[in-house]
Write a protein that holds these residues in place. Structure first.
Motif, PDB file in Angstrom:
ATOM      1  N   SER A 134       0.832  -1.203   0.000  1.00 55.73           N
ATOM      2  CA  SER A 134       0.000   0.000   0.000  1.00 55.73           C
ATOM      3  C   SER A 134       0.868   1.255   0.000  1.00 55.73           C
ATOM      4  CB  SER A 134      -0.895   0.036   1.243  1.00 55.73           C
ATOM      5  OG  SER A 134      -1.784  -1.056   1.272  1.00 55.73           O
ATOM      6  N   VAL A 190      -8.926   0.267 -10.952  1.00 56.07           N
ATOM      7  CA  VAL A 190      -8.538   0.505  -9.554  1.00 56.07           C
ATOM      8  C   VAL A 190      -9.710   0.394  -8.585  1.00 56.07           C
ATOM      9  CG1 VAL A 190      -6.703   2.035 -10.358  1.00 56.07           C
ATOM     10  CG2 VAL A 190      -8.859   3.027  -9.540  1.00 56.07           C
ATOM     11  N   ARG A 197      -9.722  -1.043  -4.877  1.00 55.60           N
ATOM     12  CA  ARG A 197      -8.342  -1.044  -4.345  1.00 55.60           C
ATOM     13  C   ARG A 197      -7.884   0.350  -3.944  1.00 55.60           C
ATOM     14  NH1 ARG A 197      -4.222  -2.318  -7.560  1.00 55.60           N
ATOM     15  NH2 ARG A 197      -5.241  -1.618  -9.493  1.00 55.60           N
ATOM     16  N   MET A 208      -3.830   3.770  -1.879  1.00 57.94           N
ATOM     17  CA  MET A 208      -3.698   2.702  -2.856  1.00 57.94           C
ATOM     18  C   MET A 208      -3.352   1.404  -2.126  1.00 57.94           C
ATOM     19  SD  MET A 208      -1.638   4.723  -5.868  1.00 57.94           S
ATOM     20  CE  MET A 208      -0.149   4.890  -4.889  1.00 57.94           C
ATOM     21  N   LEU A 244      -1.585  -3.168  -4.317  1.00 52.75           N
ATOM     22  CA  LEU A 244      -0.920  -2.652  -5.518  1.00 52.75           C
ATOM     23  C   LEU A 244      -0.393  -3.769  -6.399  1.00 52.75           C
ATOM     24  CD1 LEU A 244       0.771   0.422  -3.903  1.00 52.75           C
ATOM     25  CD2 LEU A 244      -0.690   0.505  -5.924  1.00 52.75           C
ATOM     26  N   ASP A 246       0.261  -1.021 -11.792  1.00 50.31           N
ATOM     27  CA  ASP A 246      -0.023   0.302 -11.216  1.00 50.31           C
ATOM     28  C   ASP A 246       1.207   1.208 -11.278  1.00 50.31           C
ATOM     29  OD1 ASP A 246      -1.917  -1.396  -8.699  1.00 50.31           O
ATOM     30  OD2 ASP A 246      -2.721  -0.271 -10.400  1.00 50.31           O
ATOM     31  N   VAL A 253       5.805  -0.496  -8.421  1.00 50.39           N
ATOM     32  CA  VAL A 253       5.373  -1.716  -7.743  1.00 50.39           C
ATOM     33  C   VAL A 253       6.189  -2.864  -8.317  1.00 50.39           C
ATOM     34  CG1 VAL A 253       3.439  -3.193  -7.101  1.00 50.39           C
ATOM     35  CG2 VAL A 253       3.061  -0.734  -7.542  1.00 50.39           C
TER      36      VAL A 253
END
Length: 117
Positions: A17, A63, A66, A82, A85, A89, A115
């Motif tokens: 996150s 998204v 999430r 967020m 992930l 992303d 990510v």
């Protein structure tokens, strides 16, 4: 003169996150829409999430469930939480703030979100 300062980007593992922030300052008195966009290498900039002055929100399908957009009107700040992930992303995330009475908004400088394991 309006300035937008973004923060919160970085490197995170898949499933992790991050929370992005974007604070507006300067000659901005009432904000209508606050938005987050992102742009991945070689791709067009896409709209990720929007929140209006009534706190109604909209999200890109990719998204939904999430990411969560929120705003603090007293601080002229918009956030993007967020979670979960994914590598897809990965992008530079930009905030966009549209004052009341304007069609086009002001842009932040962008913050990199990566990510990767």
């Amino acid at each position: 003169q309006v300035q937008l300062v973004e923060s919160g980007g970085g490197l995170v593992q898949p499933g992790g996150s991050l929370r992005l922030s974007c604070a507006a300052s300067g000659s901005i008195f009432s904000i209508n829409y606050m938005k987050w966009y992102r742009q991945a290498p070689g791709k067009q900039r896409e709209l990720v999430a929007t929140i209006n002055s009534s706190a109604s929100t909209n999200y890109a399908d990719s998204v939904k469930g999430r990411f969560t957009i929120s705003r603090d009107n007293a601080k002229n700040t918009v956030y993007l939480q967020m979670n979960s992930l994914k590598p897809e992303d990965t992008a530079v995330y930009y905030c966009n703030v549209v004052p009341v009475g304007r069609v086009f908004g002001y842009w932040g400088q962008g913050t990199q979100v990566t990510v990767s394991s």
